[in-house]
Design a protein around this motif. Structure first.
Motif, short mmCIF file in Angstrom:
data_model
loop_
_atom_site.label_atom_id
_atom_site.label_comp_id
_atom_site.label_asym_id
_atom_site.label_seq_id
_atom_site.Cartn_x
_atom_site.Cartn_y
_atom_site.Cartn_z
N LYS B 87 0.83 -1.21 0.00
CA LYS B 87 0.00 0.00 0.00
C LYS B 87 0.86 1.26 0.00
O LYS B 87 0.48 2.30 -0.54
CB LYS B 87 -0.97 0.00 1.18
N VAL B 88 2.04 1.18 0.60
CA VAL B 88 2.95 2.32 0.61
C VAL B 88 3.76 2.37 -0.69
O VAL B 88 4.03 3.44 -1.22
CB VAL B 88 3.89 2.26 1.84
N TYR B 89 4.06 1.18 -1.20
CA TYR B 89 4.83 1.12 -2.45
C TYR B 89 4.09 1.84 -3.58
O TYR B 89 4.69 2.48 -4.43
CB TYR B 89 5.07 -0.35 -2.84
N GLN B 90 2.76 1.74 -3.57
CA GLN B 90 2.00 2.39 -4.65
C GLN B 90 2.24 3.91 -4.67
O GLN B 90 2.18 4.53 -5.73
CB GLN B 90 0.51 2.08 -4.53
N ILE B 91 2.53 4.49 -3.51
CA ILE B 91 2.80 5.93 -3.47
C ILE B 91 4.16 6.22 -4.12
O ILE B 91 4.30 7.15 -4.92
CB ILE B 91 2.77 6.45 -2.02
N ASP B 93 5.49 4.39 -6.32
CA ASP B 93 5.33 4.02 -7.71
C ASP B 93 4.66 5.14 -8.51
O ASP B 93 5.06 5.43 -9.64
CB ASP B 93 4.49 2.73 -7.79
N VAL B 94 3.65 5.75 -7.93
CA VAL B 94 2.93 6.84 -8.60
C VAL B 94 3.91 7.93 -9.04
O VAL B 94 3.75 8.54 -10.09
CB VAL B 94 1.86 7.44 -7.63
#
Lengths: 155, 121
Positions: B87-91, B93-94
């Motif tokens: 869930k933090v990786y997606q930030i 990644d964005v």
């Protein structure tokens, strides 16, 4: 014609200490509106970034003011209004720089704007002279059952 | 009130591990910045961030990585990230951070990357 519309409102003192409270508020409303955990986290992040800008730029880190977050949920979208009465700072006028350039400039504020623009479908800013500044961010609902897989996330 | 962000440090050989726990936002980022700065001023430039306990990061936290990564690399080290929750990786990644930072699935792998990079350069 939307058959329902619900509005939620939170007003807090302009301190970064309250960012956690703002995120919890946005997450709770997002969940109730049917957004999944990952989407809700991103909504909370975008609102956090907008409120951080207000606290640091519009209010110059003075903690004696107020930040208002108003959330409106309807069938099509969730809309956030971040309202302040500080010196107007229109983030939509800032250039959208690539991340490499932001890193070169060490601009974490620029990163925040980039996050807002990436996460939200529509971002608008308006100044009501002598009354308030308002950043409006809209996220449309996706069509149902799009369980997006994590793109390349490490296990 | 509980503290919303904590940093625990330890050593793995000559690599310094900073375990980040909790929420990294504009309120807590100054503490993170001070911690990284202390490591670099102390001559420790091989840094691995153990992000397994990191529940949230905003641009203020990401900005700390941006501010110090060049300095760490200039001193022969790096700031590597490990064990980021999805869930933090997606930030990260964005924003395209995976192309700019060395992000590894585990702390052990991140530490090993220093070993291979340092082995006779």
């Amino acid at each position: 014609m939307a058959s329902f519309e619900r509005t939620f409102c939170l007003q807090v003192p302009s301190s970064t200490e309250n960012l956690a409270l703002i995120r919890e508020f946005v997450s709770a409303v997002g969940e109730q509106a049917g957004f999944d955990e990952n989407e809700t986290l991103k909504l909370a992040l975008a609102v956090d970034e907008a409120c951080t800008n207000v606290i640091e730029h519009a209010y110059q880190n003075e903690e004696t003011h107020e930040v208002t977050v108003r959330v409106t949920v309807d069938e099509d979208a969730i809309a956030f209004e971040v309202i302040d009465r500080g010196r107007g700072f229109d983030p939509t006028q800032e250039p959208a720089l690539p991340v490499e350039e932001l890193i070169r400039r060490r601009s974490s504020g620029g990163l925040g704007l980039r996050l807002i623009r990436t996460i939200m479908d529509d971002v608008q800013y308006r100044i009501v002279a002598g009354q308030k500044n308002e950043l409006r961010m809209v996220k449309k609902r996706r069509p149902a059952k799009s369980a997006t897989p994590e793109p390349g996330a490490p296990r | 009130m509980t503290r919303s962000f904590l940093i625990e440090t330890r050593n793995e050989g000559d690599v310094r591990i900073l375990a980040l726990k909790g929420f990294l936002d504009a309120h807590t980022a100054p503490r993170f910045e001070a911690a990284i700065e202390e490591e670099l001023r102390g001559g420790r430039s091989r840094l691995v961030m153990d992000c397994s306990g990191l529940d949230y990061i905003s641009s203020a936290g990401l900005g700390v990585f941006m501010t110090f990564v060049d300095e760490a690399r200039g001193a022969g080290g790096d700031i590597k990230l490990a064990s980021i929750q999805p869930k933090v990786y997606q930030i990260f990644d964005v924003l395209g951070f995976p192309a700019l930072f060395d992000i590894q699935p585990t702390v052990e792998e991140a530490v090993a990357r220093f070993g291979s990079a340092a082995g006779e350069g």
